[in-house]
Scaffold this motif. Sequence first.
Motif, PDB file in Angstrom:
ATOM      1  N   MET A 181       5.175 -35.034  71.202  1.00 52.82           N
ATOM      2  CA  MET A 181       5.443 -34.019  70.200  1.00 52.82           C
ATOM      3  C   MET A 181       5.677 -32.671  70.869  1.00 52.82           C
ATOM      4  SD  MET A 181       2.824 -35.014  67.134  1.00 52.82           S
ATOM      5  CE  MET A 181       3.245 -33.603  66.202  1.00 52.82           C
ATOM      6  N   GLY A 182       6.386 -31.823  70.172  1.00 55.20           N
ATOM      7  CA  GLY A 182       6.690 -30.509  70.699  1.00 55.20           C
ATOM      8  C   GLY A 182       5.545 -29.536  70.492  1.00 55.20           C
ATOM      9  N   ASP A 183       5.723 -28.356  70.998  1.00 52.96           N
ATOM     10  CA  ASP A 183       4.706 -27.322  70.842  1.00 52.96           C
ATOM     11  C   ASP A 183       4.721 -26.783  69.416  1.00 52.96           C
ATOM     12  OD1 ASP A 183       4.040 -27.542  73.492  1.00 52.96           O
ATOM     13  OD2 ASP A 183       5.425 -25.961  74.126  1.00 52.96           O
ATOM     14  N   VAL A 184       3.541 -26.407  68.940  1.00 48.75           N
ATOM     15  CA  VAL A 184       3.411 -25.819  67.618  1.00 48.75           C
ATOM     16  C   VAL A 184       3.728 -24.331  67.729  1.00 48.75           C
ATOM     17  CG1 VAL A 184       1.836 -25.358  65.710  1.00 48.75           C
ATOM     18  CG2 VAL A 184       1.692 -27.513  66.965  1.00 48.75           C
ATOM     19  N   ILE A 185       4.594 -23.849  66.841  1.00 47.76           N
ATOM     20  CA  ILE A 185       5.010 -22.445  66.882  1.00 47.76           C
ATOM     21  C   ILE A 185       4.580 -21.770  65.592  1.00 47.76           C
ATOM     22  CG2 ILE A 185       6.982 -20.890  66.978  1.00 47.76           C
ATOM     23  CD1 ILE A 185       8.486 -23.031  68.488  1.00 47.76           C
ATOM     24  N   ASN A 186       3.941 -20.622  65.720  1.00 50.53           N
ATOM     25  CA  ASN A 186       3.568 -19.842  64.557  1.00 50.53           C
ATOM     26  C   ASN A 186       4.798 -19.052  64.125  1.00 50.53           C
ATOM     27  OD1 ASN A 186       2.520 -18.121  62.657  1.00 50.53           O
ATOM     28  ND2 ASN A 186       0.637 -17.704  63.811  1.00 50.53           N
ATOM     29  N   LEU A 187       5.394 -19.447  63.004  1.00 44.54           N
ATOM     30  CA  LEU A 187       6.648 -18.839  62.558  1.00 44.54           C
ATOM     31  C   LEU A 187       6.471 -17.377  62.160  1.00 44.54           C
ATOM     32  CD1 LEU A 187       8.193 -21.772  60.521  1.00 44.54           C
ATOM     33  CD2 LEU A 187       8.710 -21.050  62.839  1.00 44.54           C
TER      34      LEU A 187
END
Length: 62
Positions: free
Chosen positions: A1-7
């Motif tokens: 899975m990819g990195d979690v980004i705080n939008l």
Amino acid sequence: MGDVINLKRFKKRNEREQSAKQADANRARFGRTKAERTLDERRKDRAADLLDQHKLDDGEAS
């Protein structure tokens, strides 16, 4: 899975960068003294006068 980004954080950072670019442009455009503006205006007028002196007066545009 990819990195979690705080939008929300990404959006705020992008807005700050855009604001900084706009501020730099405004400082370059409006952040000059009156002496600098008049000197620039004189140089522009002189260049236009010198260019006009070299025009030919034929009466017909080519």
